[in-house]
Design an enzyme around this catalytic site. Structure first.
Site, mmCIF file in Angstrom:
data_model
loop_
_atom_site.group_PDB
_atom_site.id
_atom_site.type_symbol
_atom_site.label_atom_id
_atom_site.label_comp_id
_atom_site.label_asym_id
_atom_site.label_seq_id
_atom_site.Cartn_x
_atom_site.Cartn_y
_atom_site.Cartn_z
ATOM 1 N N GLY A 136 11.709 -0.254 -9.863
ATOM 2 C CA GLY A 136 11.932 0.954 -10.632
ATOM 3 C C GLY A 136 10.622 1.370 -11.281
ATOM 4 C CE1 TYR A 137 9.446 6.992 -11.953
ATOM 5 C CE2 TYR A 137 11.777 6.397 -11.984
ATOM 6 C CZ TYR A 137 10.757 7.246 -11.588
ATOM 7 O OH TYR A 137 11.043 8.362 -10.830
ATOM 8 C CB ALA A 170 -0.917 0.001 1.217
ATOM 9 N N GLY A 171 0.530 2.185 -0.861
ATOM 10 C CA GLY A 171 1.305 3.411 -0.914
ATOM 11 C C GLY A 171 0.570 4.513 -1.663
ATOM 12 C CB ILE A 172 -0.758 7.603 -1.114
ATOM 13 C CG1 ILE A 172 -0.139 8.117 0.195
ATOM 14 C CG2 ILE A 172 -1.929 6.658 -0.844
ATOM 15 C CD1 ILE A 172 -1.079 8.987 1.018
ATOM 16 C CB THR A 173 2.594 9.927 -4.864
ATOM 17 O OG1 THR A 173 1.485 9.949 -5.778
ATOM 18 C CG2 THR A 173 3.435 8.688 -5.112
ATOM 19 C CE1 TYR A 215 5.828 6.282 -3.180
ATOM 20 C CE2 TYR A 215 8.062 6.468 -4.020
ATOM 21 C CZ TYR A 215 6.873 5.772 -3.915
ATOM 22 O OH TYR A 215 6.733 4.558 -4.548
#
Length: 246
Positions: free
Chosen positions: A183-184, A88-91, A152
């Site tokens: 990575g991306y 779980a993560g947000i920016t 972040y």
């Protein structure tokens, strides 16, 4: 032996769905968690995992009491929580000069606080049963830093320290704790970037492309295997060579 029970937080995102799918195909019974406010995303997730042993439960990982109750419920219903993937993560991207305290705290509470909130109740049962696999999904930006992502990057870097400390505490109990730093990748978030921005990112990646969510999922599946018991406290970078270090 009965199926290992796996929980994947942030489980309905691009990376989360791929991780849930990989774990289910590897014979695990998977519970994906995420916020319940986006019915369309949940419906899309359920279509993607149709036919697999994957379920969904709403959970706010920034709520400590809710996480503790969730872990208790899983252990009561399934007899164990064997595998925990904290994805779980947000920016809340903005330069530090313009960042307000709320933008800082929201990211810390979800991206780092959520790891604590899930791991603290989970490690008790894992230790008692003598088996546990925890994988924390960090980011290449937790290793390199990123312009406009002080919040972040700090949370993702903090995840590494947490991983190493928990690994030491769980090692003698059969609990391994590792992190994966993507990575991306070709997720909805990255693909929503302007083409010029994506092209600039790809130009800096030695393998010359974005990653696939399935490549991150493969790393998670590897680290959560029963046979991976001698790997703990490690970080596995899956970034196409964007950041290379010991």
């Amino acid at each position: 032996m009965s199926k290992r029970i796996a929980v994947v937080t942030g489980g309905i995102g691009g990376l989360g769905t791929a991780i849930c799918t990989a774990l289910a195909r590897a014979g695990r019974s998977v519970i994906a968690t995420d916020l319940d406010g986006d019915a369309a995303r949940i419906a899309d997730f359920e279509r993607n995992v149709d036919g697999l042993d994957v379920g969904f439960r709403a959970l706010d990982v920034s709520d400590h009491a809710a996480c503790a109750a969730f872990v208790t419920d899983v252990e009561r219903e399934h007899g164990a929580l064997d595998i925990l993937v904290n994805g779980a993560g947000i920016t809340r991207d903005v330069t530090l000069r313009k960042m307000d305290q709320r933008q800082w705290q929201q990211v810390i509470d979800v991206n780092l606080g959520g790891v604590f909130n899930m791991c603290q109740p989970a490690i008790e049962g894992m230790s008692a049963r003598g088996f546990g696999r925890v994988v924390n999904i960090s980011s290449v930006n937790g290793q390199t830093g990123q312009f406009g992502q002080a919040n972040y990057s700090a949370a993702k870097a903090g995840m590494h320290g947490f991983t190493m400390a928990m690994a030491r505490e769980g090692a003698r109990k059969g609990v391994t704790v590792n992190s994966v730093s993507p990575g991306y990748c070709e997720t909805a978030l990255v693909m929503a970037m302007p083409q010029q921005v994506r092209d600039d990112i790809v130009s800096k990646v030695p393998v010359g492309r974005l990653g696939q969510p399935e490549e991150i999922a493969r790393a998670v599946e590897f680290l959560t295997a029963d046979e991976a018991g001698f790997i703990t406290g490690a970080n596995l970078p899956v970034n196409g060579g964007l950041f290379i270090s010991f």
